[in-house]
Structure formats: C-alpha cells, structure tokens
Design an enzyme around this catalytic site. Structure first.
Site, PDB file in Angstrom:
ATOM      1  CG  ASP A   1      -8.095  17.616  13.954  1.00 24.93           C
ATOM      2  OD1 ASP A   1      -7.547  18.435  14.732  1.00 24.93           O
ATOM      3  OD2 ASP A   1      -7.485  17.013  13.048  1.00 24.93           O
TER       4      ASP A   1
ATOM      5  CG  ASP B   1      -1.757  -1.199   1.336  1.00 25.48           C
ATOM      6  OD1 ASP B   1      -2.010  -1.689   2.447  1.00 25.48           O
ATOM      7  OD2 ASP B   1      -2.135  -1.669   0.249  1.00 25.48           O
TER       8      ASP B   1
ATOM      9  CD  GLU C   1      -8.138  21.548  16.508  1.00 25.94           C
ATOM     10  OE1 GLU C   1      -7.986  22.771  16.719  1.00 25.94           O
ATOM     11  OE2 GLU C   1      -7.220  20.811  16.069  1.00 25.94           O
TER      12      GLU C   1
ATOM     13  CG  LEU D   1      -3.750  11.221  13.804  1.00 28.65           C
ATOM     14  CD1 LEU D   1      -4.631  10.284  14.628  1.00 28.65           C
ATOM     15  CD2 LEU D   1      -2.812  10.383  12.933  1.00 28.65           C
ATOM     16  CG  ASP D   2      -5.307  17.962  17.458  1.00 27.31           C
ATOM     17  OD1 ASP D   2      -5.256  18.980  16.757  1.00 27.31           O
ATOM     18  OD2 ASP D   2      -4.818  17.898  18.599  1.00 27.31           O
TER      19      ASP D   2
ATOM     20  CD  GLU E   1      -6.262  20.052  10.525  1.00 27.53           C
ATOM     21  OE1 GLU E   1      -6.009  18.944  10.054  1.00 27.53           O
ATOM     22  OE2 GLU E   1      -5.442  20.981  10.575  1.00 27.53           O
ATOM     23  CD  GLU E   2      -5.081  16.270   7.277  1.00 25.72           C
ATOM     24  OE1 GLU E   2      -4.518  16.581   8.346  1.00 25.72           O
ATOM     25  OE2 GLU E   2      -4.533  16.357   6.167  1.00 25.72           O
TER      26      GLU E   2
ATOM     27  CG  ASP F   1      -1.783  14.367   9.117  1.00 25.49           C
ATOM     28  OD1 ASP F   1      -1.385  15.463   9.519  1.00 25.49           O
ATOM     29  OD2 ASP F   1      -1.264  13.715   8.181  1.00 25.49           O
TER      30      ASP F   1
END
Ligand code: P6P
Length: 336
Positions: free
Chosen positions: A116, A65, A283, A118-119, A94-95, A71
């Site tokens: 979000d 892969d 958030e 992966l903060d 958020e991305e 994130d």
C-alpha cells in the site's frame, strides 16, 4: 554488548543475511531498494505542504514535474525503485486493480512484493502521519513470471513485512521473522539508523483505538467489549483511553510501542453481509506479522489473520490487533 543503536539499516540487514549461509543476497537487495524508495517518498511527503506554499503553476511544480496525488507519486516511486532490481517476479499495489508485471527488459527474481504505497493519504492535508505498508512472499509458481497464485498466499508464508511511518520523524519498522526492528531516518546523512531494536509489544495496554462513529454498525460482541473498556475498574486499568488517528500505520505504530488494541471490526449495516474495510494482502497480513513477531495477536475476531487464505487481490477483512491479553479479552466478548 556492542552498542547497536545507531547502526545503519544496511548493516543490520546484511548481518541478518549472514545468519543464513545459503542466502543469495536477493532479499537484502530487495530491502535495500525498499529503503531507497522510502527515503524518496519521505522527502516528498514531508514537504507536501511546502509544495503548495511554493506556488505550483497549474499541474506542474516548481521543477517542472507534473504534480501527482501523493499516493500515486508514492506508488510510482516504489514501482520505479523495485521493478529493475532483479529480485521480484511480480508486484501488486493498492493503487492498481490488477497485477503489476516486471517489465520484459528487467531480470526476474524469486520474490513477490505487495504494498500500500501511501495509506491514510487523505489525512496529509491535515499533516497527520501516514504510511507505506509492504509484504514480501517467495514465488511458488513455476516459470519466471509471477502469477496471481504467487500473490494470494497466506500471511504465514510472508518472508518479510513492515511499514514506513511518515510522522514527526520517518521510521521504517520491519521483520524478516527474526523479531521486529525500527529504524529512524536521519535526513542529515540520508540513512535509516537503528533506533528500536527487537521491539516487544506490551502484553497488555490501556489504550483502545477504534472509530466510535461506526458504533451503530458493530456486532454485539464488539459493542459489549468497548463498553467494558469504558467501565471503571482500576484493578484492570479501566477505563482505557481512546486514541484514534484514522491512519492505520500511525494507529498501529502507537499500539506496537505503547500496547493496547486497534480495532476495525466488520460493518454490519447489512447483517447478512458484514464487511471489513482494511485490505488483507497489503494492510492486515503484513501488520499482523509485525504484530505477532513483537508478541501481539491479530485476528478477524474468529480467525488468526495470518491463517486466512486470500481469494482476491484487494479483499477486505475485519482487523483487530494489539497486545496479547487485550486481543484475547476481545475474542471472549466477540465469541459471546
Ligand atoms: P475510517 C485510511 O483511509 C484508512 O484506509 C486507514 O489508514 C485507516 O485505519 C482507516 O482507513 C480509517 O477508516 O472509516 O475510520 O475513516
């Protein structure tokens, strides 16, 4: 009293749904899809170091892969898990700069998901806890496709909110406005099991959490408050201890369980244009709902986070949240 510790998140969510006879089961389905995505992300995040050790060939991993930034990986897994279930009419992440529509081939639902993925992911190389934060609203606009208006709702309108913290164990903490409940992932069975039922934040803590490196850019009130916490006064548990992980979900999770106060105040580098760093929609607002449901408070210093009317998808706000008494004391200093 039935021993509830250890029951699965599926059972707990269905039991909560039963309290609403008119419930369609769609929110239950949405939350189940979320728990699946959380397990997949947890598996990848907790072996991130291994992925490097196992020797990636160029941009491909051992299973062929493409290796993505974690994130982006988390975003993709959440999108894939949430887009086809028929519970959502729109998403925002958020991305991604813009709204994320539900693909034409999938049914649309009555909920909105803001997240979000992966903060704190910049901390992952140091093996610091990071997290996923989610906020769920009900669709307000007419028609089947969600709109920006459906995303720009006040935090008080949230139907559910919560986070997953990927740390020494993976925990999912959420509220559907019936208290705050925490589940710990048991990887041996692949289930989130109830470990913290009806979490209540201590009314007052002994820990403050702030990036002291920004002290020269704080407002006067925040500076005076932090200095106050450092004074010696056993009668008011001072001096407080400073704990700052620099990963919002981890800093909030500790504050939720141990009490105290987390602060990311506005930066006054430009006194005319103070600005926050943390995002309101995915958030501050979801964590504020969890905080208040657990008996805490969440504010910009001036206004209750949940009362803010969002104007932009990725707008930033100052965020001060934690134990009720600590936040009320902060507000006295902030307001002068
Ligand atoms: P600073 C992580 O980058 C993050 O978005 C939050 O998780 C965290 O609370 C904050 O930024 C830390 O920011 O400026 O203290 O490094």
């Amino acid at each position: 009293m039935i021993q509830r510790k250890g029951i699965s998140i599926q059972r707990q969510i269905v039991e909560q749904e039963r309290q609403f006879p008119k419930a369609s089961g769609s929110l239950t389905g949405l939350l189940m899809d979320l728990t699946y995505a959380a397990k997949v992300i947890s598996r990848e995040v907790t072996k991130a170091g291994l992925v490097n050790i196992l020797g990636l060939t160029g941009s491909e991993n051992i299973s062929g892969d493409e290796v993505k930034k974690l994130d982006v990986y988390a975003h993709d897994k959440l999108y894939t898990a949430m887009s086809h279930g028929g519970h959502l009419c729109i998403m925002a992440s958020e991305e991604t700069p813009d709204l994320i529509p539900i693909p034409e081939q999938y049914p649309k639902g009555k909920y909105v998901l803001l997240f979000d993925p992966l903060d704190g992911s910049s901390n992952i190389d140091a093996n610091v806890s990071i997290g996923t934060i989610f906020s769920i609203h009900r669709k307000k606009s007419p028609g089947t496709n969600g709109t920006l208006e459906d995303c720009l709702q006040k935090g008080t309108e949230q139907v559910a909110a919560g986070y997953i913290v990927y740390g020494s164990s993976t925990m999912l903490v959420y509220t559907t406005r019936q208290g705050v409940h925490g589940f710990t992932l048991d990887p041996s069975v692949g289930e989130f099991l109830l470990s913290h039922e009806d979490i209540k934040m201590p009314a007052k803590g002994k820990i403050y959490s702030i990036n002291e490196g920004n002290a020269h850019f704080w407002d006067e009130g925040t500076r005076k408050y932090v200095d106050y916490l450092k004074d010696k006064d056993p009668a008011t548990d001072r001096p407080y201890s400073l704990r700052y992980i620099g990963s919002l979900v981890a800093d909030f999770h500790r504050t939720l369980l141990y009490g105290g106060i987390f602060l990311y105040p506005a930066d006054y580098k430009d006194p005319k244009k103070p600005k926050g760093k943390l995002r309101l929609l995915y958030e501050a607002a979801p964590l504020a709902l969890v905080c208040e449901q657990a008996g805490g408070l969440a504010t910009t210093g001036r206004e209750r986070i949940l009362d803010l009317q969002p104007t932009e998808l990725h707008q930033k706000v100052p965020l001060i949240m934690g134990s009720k008494e600590d936040v009320l004391t902060y507000q006295k200093f902030f307001r002068g």
